[in-house]
Design a protein around this motif. Structure first.
Motif, mmCIF file in Angstrom:
data_model
loop_
_atom_site.group_PDB
_atom_site.id
_atom_site.type_symbol
_atom_site.label_atom_id
_atom_site.label_comp_id
_atom_site.label_asym_id
_atom_site.label_seq_id
_atom_site.Cartn_x
_atom_site.Cartn_y
_atom_site.Cartn_z
ATOM 1 N N LEU A 1 13.102 24.749 12.821
ATOM 2 C CA LEU A 1 13.631 24.672 13.976
ATOM 3 C C LEU A 1 13.894 26.085 14.749
ATOM 4 O O LEU A 1 13.837 26.007 16.011
ATOM 5 C CB LEU A 1 14.798 23.861 13.837
ATOM 6 C CG LEU A 1 14.916 22.617 13.273
ATOM 7 C CD1 LEU A 1 16.371 22.018 13.094
ATOM 8 C CD2 LEU A 1 14.304 21.469 14.000
ATOM 9 N N GLU B 1 15.001 14.132 10.713
ATOM 10 C CA GLU B 1 15.660 14.800 9.761
ATOM 11 C C GLU B 1 14.955 15.601 8.632
ATOM 12 O O GLU B 1 15.337 16.422 7.761
ATOM 13 C CB GLU B 1 16.640 13.818 9.116
ATOM 14 C CG GLU B 1 15.718 12.892 8.123
ATOM 15 C CD GLU B 1 15.038 11.557 8.877
ATOM 16 O OE1 GLU B 1 15.103 11.797 10.308
ATOM 17 O OE2 GLU B 1 14.276 10.994 8.363
ATOM 18 N N THR B 2 13.575 15.325 8.909
ATOM 19 C CA THR B 2 12.821 15.955 7.663
ATOM 20 C C THR B 2 12.315 17.384 7.988
ATOM 21 O O THR B 2 11.477 17.733 7.085
ATOM 22 C CB THR B 2 11.548 15.239 7.483
ATOM 23 O OG1 THR B 2 10.702 15.034 8.690
ATOM 24 C CG2 THR B 2 11.953 13.941 6.996
ATOM 25 N N GLU B 3 12.795 18.153 9.061
ATOM 26 C CA GLU B 3 12.401 19.514 9.078
ATOM 27 C C GLU B 3 13.827 20.398 8.930
ATOM 28 O O GLU B 3 14.739 20.027 8.924
ATOM 29 C CB GLU B 3 12.212 19.580 10.761
ATOM 30 C CG GLU B 3 11.123 18.657 11.126
ATOM 31 C CD GLU B 3 9.982 18.764 10.789
ATOM 32 O OE1 GLU B 3 9.592 19.931 10.488
ATOM 33 O OE2 GLU B 3 9.209 18.152 10.408
ATOM 34 N N SER B 4 13.029 21.557 8.331
ATOM 35 C CA SER B 4 14.089 22.564 8.007
ATOM 36 C C SER B 4 14.569 23.426 8.964
ATOM 37 O O SER B 4 14.170 23.518 10.359
ATOM 38 C CB SER B 4 13.373 23.472 7.100
ATOM 39 O OG SER B 4 12.326 24.288 7.584
ATOM 40 N N LYS B 5 15.535 24.198 8.551
ATOM 41 C CA LYS B 5 16.372 24.983 9.711
ATOM 42 C C LYS B 5 15.456 26.042 10.326
ATOM 43 O O LYS B 5 15.142 26.178 11.493
ATOM 44 C CB LYS B 5 17.593 25.781 9.249
ATOM 45 C CG LYS B 5 18.258 26.736 10.114
ATOM 46 C CD LYS B 5 19.715 27.102 9.430
ATOM 47 C CE LYS B 5 20.021 28.326 10.409
ATOM 48 N NZ LYS B 5 19.216 29.563 10.302
#
Lengths: 420, 509
Positions: free
Chosen positions: B431, B424-428
């Motif tokens: 990704l 959950e700690t990654e940004s769009k």
């Protein structure tokens, strides 16, 4: 406080791309659903959290420690922590992708080398959880290698280690026995033992080998290895133990650093990860995890152990510690620990304590306080900010010194006792 | 990079020389004070100056990759961001310098942390009691299997088998073996879940335990979990949850409600304690009340006066599995993480699931999706259409794109598996970049496959020869044979001969 960088806009775009209307669409499968929020506390900001944790930490009381018994209060050079905090080390995982993890692997190789040099073993793995379970794993290794199920433990093993060993033996259908014979898989001796005694264990090594058993030496206070004969020189097949003294705080019992070193013939039986040096296609030197066919992710039910996550960062701490202290520093630590312990021992003998160590000791020793006075003495010491040792019952106290116990603290220890 | 053993001889003093001590006469005798036959003749460790040590480890750290440097979607490992504040808190003097065998009056703060953490983990999982002792997930499993063994021994039932799906972590069968259980492998069905018919066939009265990971290692939730639990319980069999994938479930559903009797939680996964290059972790074990007496001692309890205490009352405890109480430093970090999120902790799992499904949707046309379902917090793709060893080649090529690769060749039931867990700690934006890297590599394989096969090109070393590493093992540094033995003598060490100013005399470079 949260750590989520996704914005509301992102979320909508992402759901659209997925083809879902809402997050709830995505979690429908997860059943049975919890219909209310978890009854946890209100979220804390970093500011609130720090204050809360500082308050909690201040409810603990840090003493001048004259206690060891498996956790040793040694000086840690400042650089150790600075280097450990580097995100490159701290936030990586097991170096499965070697080309991207040469830092961790390089340090692992050095750690293995340090353990071999200190113990006189041929091979070390990359670490175990901590000393007592590492000892238990060494016992499982011995049983599997020898196809025997009896385990002999010499007197003087740290009682907590003995408890852990019992637990593992119960699980693995192994028996702790009182005699060495043809069913004995291994003979275990702690050196220095729980009471600090140092002994030349050649005779036990010979007994073990005569019965066809492996000889395991357990080291719980590894700074002793700076001045004591490496166990490999007196016949150990496996040296296993605790590396906390090498640059790791006492941490209320963990995380610590289990280590295990073995002779060459046991290489393929050793549990856990091993790093080896190799080359790339251009001949550049590099490091990889090797002999992975022993491990659970490949061998599953036929693995040598189930250990996966170990304590790589603690192994790194000890590697940096040993590098910083160096040969001279480590020998100084050992000699200071030894001298301070003997200084206190002799002073206590003059105040009416009875010496109980029948053999030479390193930095821990056991004494008998005058009858009925032990509890009072320890409690008076505590009032003076001194944790005076481990109460073993019957007025016996296990006392420890390291380079951290200054001569003046030793003098206050003795003067509190004189006043009691 | 040279090894730490290969620097020039030059010591930096961090502790006083023994000769600085007031009690001079004694330390002179230290070596002779001990019998000759217990003393080491030489200690072949290096003396390296502090600046060289600091540069050495700083420079090798730069050959590493971690969550702090970039995206690390290593499936099954939950490589989320590790909050910095938790590092500071765990290093507060009151925590790190506390001796574990201190009197109870001196350890109230730490006991409170442990007690409250146990309460929170109980709420999150629905279990009735937790042991914080296990040092890692695999040790939590070991404890769970030991408890299983003790439980049936107590009931005088002979049960010798443990059922494990073919998608499981290798630790599950390895743990079963450590406690002398036999493993029955249950195949998966076309939905990527347990084949319930095969499950029923194997569920005989000698089965002690069913060990499941839920969601499983394919990132798929066990659709028939309630039926499976019912069948097991009716058969008198216990249900064990490998909680490695708890990051999908926080605040959404509880393992106890799914019918599990035990679960271990990897605090270094779901609860964000840093992985440290392979530990330390913490593998706390939660159990239902009927098993709580089997947990290791001591247990942390609250007394009438609101003081905390360590309870050593032996009921049916299987015994200790390690020294003292657990990896306390990791418990503090996990405690902080849970307190930061508090009752909103469900957001963690919701966003982990959102990120995984988003990435899945971006990649499923370029790679194969072996089970066509929405995923939980991770998913597994196959690159088998790109041929043998394609997963390995793709992983190595990803290094050149600046990403840590996914877990590859696991779970074993998917050929050329790429197991991706974004957390959950990654940004769009991250990704998106990762997806385009994988798409670009898919194109490279079609257009210029040699580029991918020869990768990586941008790291300190090229692809390393693992076969040679095992064939000619080089597992440690050894003292060069021409070394000056005198240099390593332990008698010289405490004297001023070895201090910095005189280092040249003992320099053997």
């Amino acid at each position: 406080m949260d750590y989520i960088p996704i914005t509301e806009n992102d979320r909508e775009e992402m759901l659209k791309q997925i083809g879902a209307r809402s997050i709830n669409d995505l979690i429908m499968d997860l059943k049975p659903p919890l219909n209310e929020k978890l009854n946890l506390t209100e979220p804390m900001s970093e500011l609130e959290l720090v204050e809360h944790m500082r308050n909690l930490s201040q409810k603990n009381m840090i003493m001048k420690y004259f206690i060891g018994a498996g956790s040793y209060n040694h000086y840690i050079p400042s650089a150790v922590n600075h280097l450990l905090m580097r995100g490159e080390f701290l936030t990586g995982y097991t170096p499965y992708q070697a080309e991207m993890s040469q830092g961790t692997l390089h340090a692992m190789y050095e750690f293995q080398s340090f353990i071999c040099l200190l113990t006189g073993m041929d091979v070390s793995n990359a670490s175990m959880y901590e000393g007592s379970s590492a000892l238990a794993e060494a016992v499982l290794l011995s049983s599997s290698y020898k196809g025997r199920n009896c385990i002999f433990v010499k007197d003087g093993l740290n009682p907590q280690y003995f408890e852990v060993l019992k637990t593992y033996c119960e699980g693995a259908d192994l028996r702790l026995v009182n005699e060495i014979d043809e069913n004995t898989a291994c003979v275990i001796a702690q050196n220095p033992d729980f009471y600090g005694n140092i002994e030349n264990l050649q005779y036990i090594s010979e007994q073990a080998h005569k019965a066809g058993a492996l000889f395991i030496v357990c080291v719980v206070e590894p700074t002793s290895l700076a001045i004591l004969e490496p166990p490999g020189n007196y016949g150990a097949d496996i040296v296993v133990g605790e590396g906390q003294s090498f640059g790791i705080p006492v941490n209320f019992g963990g995380p610590y650093l289990g280590f295990i070193g073995v002779k060459d013939f046991l290489l393929k039986k050793i549990p856990g990860r091993i790093c080896g040096m190799t080359t790339d296609s251009k001949g550049n030197k590099g490091f990889v995890l090797t002999f992975q066919a022993r491990e659970q992710h490949i061998r599953r039910e036929r693995a040598t152990s189930n250990i996966t996550t170990n304590v790589a960062l603690m192994a790194l701490a000890s590697t940096i510690y040993l590098a910083l202290m160096g040969r001279s520093g480590l020998i100084n630590v050992a000699k200071l620990s030894y001298t301070r312990a003997h200084l206190l021992h002799d002073k206590l003998e003059n105040t009416g304590f009875k010496a109980l160590n029948k053999k030479p000791f390193y930095n821990e020793f056991i004494m008998k306080a005058p009858v009925g006075s032990c509890k009072k003495i320890l409690s008076n010491l505590l009032k003076n900010g001194i944790l005076g040792g481990l109460d073993l019952g019957e007025d016996k106290i296990l006392i420890c010194c390291t380079e951290m116990n200054k001569v003046q603290d030793i003098e206050s220890f003795v003067s509190v006792i004189k006043e009691t | 990079m040279k090894l730490i053993f290969e620097y020039e001889e030059q010591a930096t003093n961090h502790v006083p020389d023994v000769v600085d001590d007031k009690h001079q006469g004694e330390e002179e005798d230290i070596v002779v004070g001990l019998p000759r036959d217990v003393i080491r003749k030489e200690l072949p460790l290096p003396n390296v100056s502090e600046i060289n040590v600091v540069r050495h480890y700083t420079n090798i750290s730069r050959l590493n990759f971690g969550v702090d440097l970039g995206f690390y979607p290593l499936g099954s490992c939950t490589m989320k961001y590790n909050p910095k504040i938790n590092e500071d808190v765990a290093r507060l003097d009151g925590f790190k310098d506390l001796h574990p065998l201190s009197n109870e009056s001196c350890i109230q703060g730490s006991l409170q942390v442990m007690w409250e953490l146990e309460q929170d983990l109980k709420k999150i999982t629905g279990m009735d009691a937790f042991s914080l002792q296990p040092a890692a997930g695999a040790q939590g499993e070991l404890l769970g299997v030991m408890i299983t063994k003790a439980y049936y021994k107590q009931k005088n039932e002979k049960r010798t088998k443990i059922m494990i799906p073919d998608s499981s972590h290798g630790t599950n069968p390895a743990t079963a073996t450590m406690c002398k259980f036999e493993t029955i492998t249950i195949p998966s069905n076309s939905r990527g879940n347990i084949d319930i018919y095969k499950f029923k066939e194997s569920l005989k009265d000698d089965v002690a335990l069913v060990m499941l990971t839920n969601p499983n290692t394919l990132g798929l939730f066990e659709e028939k979990i309630l039926e499976i639990s019912d069948l097991a319980h009716t058969n008198g069999t216990l249900m064990y949850c490998d909680g490695a994938n708890m990051n999908a479930l926080l605040g959404i559903t509880r393992p106890s409600d799914q019918g599990f009797d035990m679960i271990h939680l990897n605090l270094h996964k779901s609860f964000s304690t840093p992985h440290g290059g392979g530990g330390p972790g913490a593998g706390t074990l939660g159990v239902k009340s009927f098993l709580s007496d089997y947990l290791p001692l001591p247990r942390v309890v609250v007394q009438h006066n609101n003081n905390f205490a360590l309870d050593y009352t032996k009921r049916k405890s299987v015994g200790m599995v390690r020294y003292c109480y657990g990896n306390f430093g990791m418990l503090v970090r996990a405690y902080c993480y849970i307190k930061s999120w508090g009752k909103n902790i469900r957001s963690v799992s919701e966003n982990a699931i959102l990120n995984a499904n988003y990435l899945l949707s971006l990649l499923k046309d370029d790679y194969e999706l072996p089970y066509n379902r929405r995923c939980a917090h991770e998913f597994v793709l196959s690159s088998k259409k790109f041929g043998e060893k394609s997963a390995l080649n793709i992983a190595k090529r990803l290094l050149d794109y600046g990403f840590h690769p996914p877990t590859i060749y696991f779970p074993l039931i998917v050929r050329e598996a790429l197991m991706i867990e974004p957390t959950e700690t990654e940004s769009k934006e991250t990704l998106d970049r990762f997806a385009s890297a994988l798409k670009s590599i898919a194109n490279e394989i079609k257009e210029n496959p040699d580029i991918v096969k020869g990768s990586p090109y941008t790291k300190s070393v090229g692809r390393l020869d693992e076969v040679a590493a095992a064939r000619k093992p080089n597992l440690r540094w050894t003292v060069p044979s021409q070394s000056d033995g005198k240099k390593n003598s332990i008698k010289d060490a405490s004297s001023k001969k070895n201090s910095v100013s005189n280092s040249n005399s003992s320099n053997n470079q």
